[in-house]
Design a protein around this motif. Structure first.
Motif, PDB file in Angstrom:
ATOM      1  N   ARG A  67       4.132   1.522   4.037  1.00 11.53           N
ATOM      2  CA  ARG A  67       4.772   0.138   4.041  1.00 11.53           C
ATOM      3  C   ARG A  67       3.316  -0.696   3.642  1.00 11.53           C
ATOM      4  N   PHE A  68       2.156  -0.449   3.851  1.00 14.71           N
ATOM      5  CA  PHE A  68       0.973  -0.862   3.370  1.00 14.71           C
ATOM      6  C   PHE A  68       0.759  -1.363   1.758  1.00 14.71           C
ATOM      7  N   PHE A  69       0.992  -0.090   1.319  1.00  8.99           N
ATOM      8  CA  PHE A  69       1.151  -0.003  -0.111  1.00  8.99           C
ATOM      9  C   PHE A  69       2.127  -0.747  -0.797  1.00  8.99           C
ATOM     10  N   ASP A  70       3.428  -0.527  -0.120  1.00  7.63           N
ATOM     11  CA  ASP A  70       4.581  -1.597  -0.719  1.00  7.63           C
ATOM     12  C   ASP A  70       4.289  -2.860  -0.641  1.00  7.63           C
ATOM     13  N   ASP A  71       3.652  -3.291   0.281  1.00 11.10           N
ATOM     14  CA  ASP A  71       3.329  -4.771   0.600  1.00 11.10           C
ATOM     15  C   ASP A  71       2.112  -4.950  -0.543  1.00 11.10           C
ATOM     16  N   CYS A  72       1.114  -4.386  -0.594  1.00 12.22           N
ATOM     17  CA  CYS A  72       0.046  -4.512  -1.632  1.00 12.22           C
ATOM     18  C   CYS A  72       0.871  -4.672  -3.096  1.00 12.22           C
ATOM     19  N   LEU A  73       1.758  -3.715  -3.593  1.00 11.96           N
ATOM     20  CA  LEU A  73       2.366  -3.918  -4.808  1.00 11.96           C
ATOM     21  C   LEU A  73       3.207  -5.304  -4.737  1.00 11.96           C
ATOM     22  N   ARG A  74       4.004  -5.355  -3.797  1.00  8.25           N
ATOM     23  CA  ARG A  74       4.987  -6.846  -3.938  1.00  8.25           C
ATOM     24  C   ARG A  74       4.117  -8.079  -3.825  1.00  8.25           C
ATOM     25  N   ASP A  75       3.097  -8.057  -3.277  1.00 10.15           N
ATOM     26  CA  ASP A  75       2.190  -9.253  -3.371  1.00 10.15           C
ATOM     27  C   ASP A  75       1.347  -9.473  -4.637  1.00 10.15           C
ATOM     28  N   ALA A  76       1.088  -8.189  -5.373  1.00 12.42           N
ATOM     29  CA  ALA A  76       0.336  -8.487  -6.393  1.00 12.42           C
ATOM     30  C   ALA A  76       1.289  -8.837  -7.374  1.00 12.42           C
ATOM     31  N   ALA A  77       2.597  -8.296  -7.270  1.00 13.54           N
ATOM     32  CA  ALA A  77       3.757  -8.693  -8.348  1.00 13.54           C
ATOM     33  C   ALA A  77       4.008  -9.999  -8.407  1.00 13.54           C
ATOM     34  N   GLY A  78       4.081 -10.566  -7.162  1.00 13.73           N
ATOM     35  CA  GLY A  78       4.449 -11.786  -6.940  1.00 13.73           C
ATOM     36  C   GLY A  78       3.258 -12.790  -7.145  1.00 13.73           C
ATOM     37  N   ALA A  79       2.182 -12.169  -7.644  1.00 16.36           N
ATOM     38  CA  ALA A  79       1.029 -13.128  -7.861  1.00 16.36           C
ATOM     39  C   ALA A  79       0.761 -13.018  -9.511  1.00 16.36           C
ATOM     40  N   GLY A  80       1.359 -12.246  -9.929  1.00 13.80           N
ATOM     41  CA  GLY A  80       1.481 -12.041 -11.537  1.00 13.80           C
ATOM     42  C   GLY A  80       1.280 -10.888 -12.172  1.00 13.80           C
ATOM     43  N   CYS A  81       0.575  -9.748 -11.303  1.00 21.05           N
ATOM     44  CA  CYS A  81       0.510  -8.288 -11.766  1.00 21.05           C
ATOM     45  C   CYS A  81       1.723  -7.743 -12.054  1.00 21.05           C
ATOM     46  N   THR A  82       2.441  -8.016 -12.956  1.00 21.92           N
ATOM     47  CA  THR A  82       3.884  -7.015 -13.344  1.00 21.92           C
ATOM     48  C   THR A  82       3.682  -6.144 -14.307  1.00 21.92           C
ATOM     49  N   GLN A  83       2.465  -5.592 -14.523  1.00 23.91           N
ATOM     50  CA  GLN A  83       2.341  -4.314 -15.039  1.00 23.91           C
ATOM     51  C   GLN A  83       1.751  -3.427 -13.784  1.00 23.91           C
ATOM     52  N   VAL A  84       2.257  -2.328 -13.426  1.00 22.00           N
ATOM     53  CA  VAL A  84       2.072  -1.697 -12.528  1.00 22.00           C
ATOM     54  C   VAL A  84       1.827  -0.279 -12.741  1.00 22.00           C
ATOM     55  N   ALA A  85       0.656   0.316 -12.286  1.00 22.95           N
ATOM     56  CA  ALA A  85       0.207   1.880 -12.721  1.00 22.95           C
ATOM     57  C   ALA A  85       0.320   2.601 -11.421  1.00 22.95           C
ATOM     58  N   VAL A  86       0.884   3.607 -11.085  1.00 27.02           N
ATOM     59  CA  VAL A  86       0.974   4.398 -10.251  1.00 27.02           C
ATOM     60  C   VAL A  86       0.142   5.790 -10.397  1.00 27.02           C
ATOM     61  N   VAL A  87      -0.968   5.990 -10.048  1.00 27.87           N
ATOM     62  CA  VAL A  87      -1.786   7.108 -10.303  1.00 27.87           C
ATOM     63  C   VAL A  87      -1.474   8.194  -9.607  1.00 27.87           C
TER      64      VAL A  87
END
Length: 283
Positions: A67-87
């Motif tokens: 859930r923590f990482f879900d929220d981190c990714l959602r917040d980042a995408a909402g702030a304009g980070c619409t490129q995501v890399a899952v390592v």
């Protein structure tokens, strides 16, 4: 149908199944913290793996971590980070289960065998991603950035990176190399979320049986991180740690026993979020 050769039954890939099991059980709860309808099929295709006592105790951590990482990714995408890399994406299903903004492009990076297994199961399930999803097969100890950029990754675009359940399996040098390469690919405005442990956590008595089992399947922990904020500052990131006590309070869940300071003292399993603040040193 998957072949035995592609099934994640050994090494670090085996741990991906154990994490998916935790997500599947959480999805079945009426008060679940996230939805993941694909977790159970990913587990069922290979078979449920019995976990030891420490693994069962850590399952609450795995849920809060997800859930923590879900929220981190959602917040980042909402702030304009619409490129995501899952390592080291493993059996991660965020490309399918999160609501992504239009135009989001998500890259999953992991070993060929594990990704082949995952793709086979997703195909049987008819799973459709909620974003533009690209799979990049690579060993993170090798020269994976070239494969990533060849697959369409744009280093000039703000990116949110996720490193979940990986760094303890890499050496200190490999982790520094990984962070250096990520930094070199991160435009201003990029974000990073990761997990690691300190030495005191690895030395917990409850973890002895876990370490022995990981050693037997070729997935030993070989590094720790004592100061994640300082370590990431050296790679050009402004970082913050969110304790499991705060996540448990936020979501109305018990503090996971093996992350409760009142029980484990100085032992820590770090959950870290960070923002890009400067130019990266040469990897």
């Amino acid at each position: 149908m998957t072949t035995q050769a592609t099934r994640p039954t050994t090494g670090v890939s085996r741990t991906a199944v154990i994490i998916a099991q935790a997500r599947a059980r959480e999805h079945a709860r009426p008060d679940r913290l996230f939805t993941d309808p694909l977790a159970e099929p990913l587990v069922e295709a290979v078979g449920w793996i019995p976990v030891q006592a420490a693994g069962r105790m850590n399952e609450e951590h795995f849920v809060l971590r997800t859930r923590f990482f879900d929220d981190c990714l959602r917040d980042a995408a909402g702030a304009g980070c619409t490129q995501v890399a899952v390592v080291a994406a493993g059996l991660d299903t965020r490309a399918f289960r999160l609501d992504w903004p239009d135009g989001t492009r998500l890259f999953e990076i992991d070993l060929p065998g594990l990704m082949a297994y995952k793709e086979a199961v997703l195909g049987v399930q008819g799973a459709r991603p909620a974003c533009d999803r690209t799979v990049v097969t690579a060993d993170l100890r090798d020269d994976w950035p070239d494969r990533l950029t060849a697959a369409g990754f744009d280093p000039g675009r703000p990116t949110v990176w996720l490193i979940e359940g990986l760094m303890m399996y890499l050496t200190e040098d490999d982790n520094d190399r990984l962070l250096g390469r990520i930094g070199a690919l991160s435009a201003p405005g990029s974000r990073l979320a990761l997990e690691h442990v300190n030495r005191a956590y690895t030395e917990l008595p409850d973890m002895r049986a876990v370490h022995e089992r990981l050693r037997r399947v070729g997935a030993s922990w070989v590094s720790t991180m004592e100061d994640p904020v300082g370590r990431l500052a050296g790679h050009g990131w402004r970082a913050a740690v969110t304790p499991q006590t705060e996540l448990a309070r936020r979501h109305g869940r018990p503090v996971p026993r093996l992350t409760d300071p009142q029980i484990v003292g100085d032992a820590r399993m770090w959950l870290v979020s960070a923002e890009r603040v400067g130019a990266e040193r040469t990897p």
